[in-house]
Design a protein around this motif. Structure first.
Motif, PDB file in Angstrom:
ATOM      1  N   ASP A  48       0.808  -1.225   0.000  1.00 36.14           N
ATOM      2  CA  ASP A  48       0.000   0.000   0.000  1.00 36.14           C
ATOM      3  C   ASP A  48       0.838   1.270   0.000  1.00 36.14           C
ATOM      4  OD1 ASP A  48      -2.393  -1.490   0.053  1.00 36.14           O
ATOM      5  OD2 ASP A  48      -2.268  -1.696   2.231  1.00 36.14           O
ATOM      6  N   LEU A  49       1.930   1.259  -0.764  1.00 31.03           N
ATOM      7  CA  LEU A  49       2.715   2.476  -0.924  1.00 31.03           C
ATOM      8  C   LEU A  49       1.878   3.497  -1.702  1.00 31.03           C
ATOM      9  CD1 LEU A  49       6.163   0.843  -1.696  1.00 31.03           C
ATOM     10  CD2 LEU A  49       5.525   2.070   0.376  1.00 31.03           C
ATOM     11  N   PRO A  50       2.211   4.811  -1.590  1.00 28.49           N
ATOM     12  CA  PRO A  50       1.341   5.830  -2.173  1.00 28.49           C
ATOM     13  C   PRO A  50       1.126   5.723  -3.675  1.00 28.49           C
ATOM     14  CG  PRO A  50       3.335   6.808  -1.201  1.00 28.49           C
ATOM     15  CD  PRO A  50       3.331   5.369  -0.855  1.00 28.49           C
ATOM     16  N   VAL A  51       2.094   5.166  -4.396  1.00 26.62           N
ATOM     17  CA  VAL A  51       1.994   5.018  -5.859  1.00 26.62           C
ATOM     18  C   VAL A  51       2.666   3.728  -6.279  1.00 26.62           C
ATOM     19  CG1 VAL A  51       1.938   7.506  -6.332  1.00 26.62           C
ATOM     20  CG2 VAL A  51       4.141   6.304  -6.232  1.00 26.62           C
ATOM     21  N   GLY A  52       2.496   3.360  -7.554  1.00 24.76           N
ATOM     22  CA  GLY A  52       3.226   2.235  -8.101  1.00 24.76           C
ATOM     23  C   GLY A  52       4.713   2.542  -8.150  1.00 24.76           C
ATOM     24  N   VAL A  53       5.534   1.521  -7.971  1.00 29.59           N
ATOM     25  CA  VAL A  53       6.983   1.696  -7.833  1.00 29.59           C
ATOM     26  C   VAL A  53       7.702   1.185  -9.078  1.00 29.59           C
ATOM     27  CG1 VAL A  53       9.012   1.109  -6.456  1.00 29.59           C
ATOM     28  CG2 VAL A  53       6.811   1.476  -5.335  1.00 29.59           C
ATOM     29  N   PHE A  67      12.315   5.474  -3.557  1.00 31.39           N
ATOM     30  CA  PHE A  67      11.833   4.822  -4.772  1.00 31.39           C
ATOM     31  C   PHE A  67      11.368   5.840  -5.802  1.00 31.39           C
ATOM     32  CE2 PHE A  67       8.092   4.963  -1.959  1.00 31.39           C
ATOM     33  CZ  PHE A  67       7.075   5.393  -2.802  1.00 31.39           C
ATOM     34  N   ILE A  68      11.404   5.394  -7.064  1.00 27.65           N
ATOM     35  CA  ILE A  68      10.862   6.153  -8.186  1.00 27.65           C
ATOM     36  C   ILE A  68       9.438   5.680  -8.411  1.00 27.65           C
ATOM     37  CG2 ILE A  68      11.101   6.756 -10.619  1.00 27.65           C
ATOM     38  CD1 ILE A  68      13.450   7.719  -8.976  1.00 27.65           C
ATOM     39  N   GLY A  69       8.488   6.599  -8.334  1.00 20.02           N
ATOM     40  CA  GLY A  69       7.097   6.232  -8.529  1.00 20.02           C
ATOM     41  C   GLY A  69       6.667   6.374  -9.972  1.00 20.02           C
TER      42      GLY A  69
END
Length: 202
Positions: A48-53, A67-69
């Motif tokens: 459940d990170l704020p965006v896709g990684v 991380f790069i989103g």
């Protein structure tokens, strides 16, 4: 020239422990750690990170994730509190992100620059290229940063000062995918889009 990648590093069988791998899939990052050659890897899953990684790395203390989103930003995420500490813009070539030993983060933050950031998101250093950056590589001793330009140039920078150490022009015909420096930073290994390997000396 072409060579086998296993011959590139001086001691390919010598592994420094703990070994940490960071695997990204969607909004989830899996961190695996092995403390010794014979130990079973422990696994931590951050969901459940704020965006896709797109790409991720963890610091030496294993308490911060960078991380790069997929939304065009770089994130610094506190693993213990599960909160976003900082969010920065990234360039189109931001396919890799690195944590340094002194707990700073490096990534391509615009078309023609890479940036060194503190874990709070403050910019510390800028590395400027002459054309669009499509990739980065950091030397094993973290003293040298390489930017890969769309034009086929390789630029070498002193990580601490930001000064350009040199460049190698017109490697566009090799369709560079990635560049790695050897452990002594005297040779570099280029992997190309057609899976060929090339070795050069600095």
């Amino acid at each position: 020239s072409q060579t086998n990648s296993s011959a590139f590093y001086k001691n390919p069988e010598k592994i420094a422990y703990p070994v940490v791998s960071v695997l990204a899939s969607g909004n989830t990052v899996t961190i695996q750690t092995a403390s010794s050659r014979n130990s079973q890897a422990s696994t931590k899953v951050l969901g459940d990170l704020p965006v896709g990684v797109r790409a991720a790395t963890i610091n030496k203390q294993q308490n911060s994730l960078a991380f790069i989103g997929n939304d065009g930003h770089a994130y610094i995420y506190d693993i213990n509190s599960k909160t976003t500490v900082a969010r920065m813009n990234v360039g189109p070539g931001a396919d890799k992100i690195y944590f340094t030993k002194n707990n700073r983060v490096i990534f391509a933050d615009s078309n023609k620059t890479a940036g060194l950031y503190s874990v709070s998101g403050q910019k510390v250093r800028t590395y400027t290229s002459s054309s669009v950056i499509k990739g980065l590589s950091l030397s094993p001793d973290e003293e040298t940063l390489i930017t890969i330009e769309e034009s086929g140039n390789l630029n070498f920078y002193n990580t601490a000062s930001g000064n350009q150490l040199g460049y190698i022009p017109n490697l566009g015909s090799k369709n560079i995918r990635d560049v790695k420096l050897s452990q002594d930073s005297r040779k570099f290994l280029i992997t190309s889009q057609d899976n060929s390997l090339y070795v050069g000396a600095l």
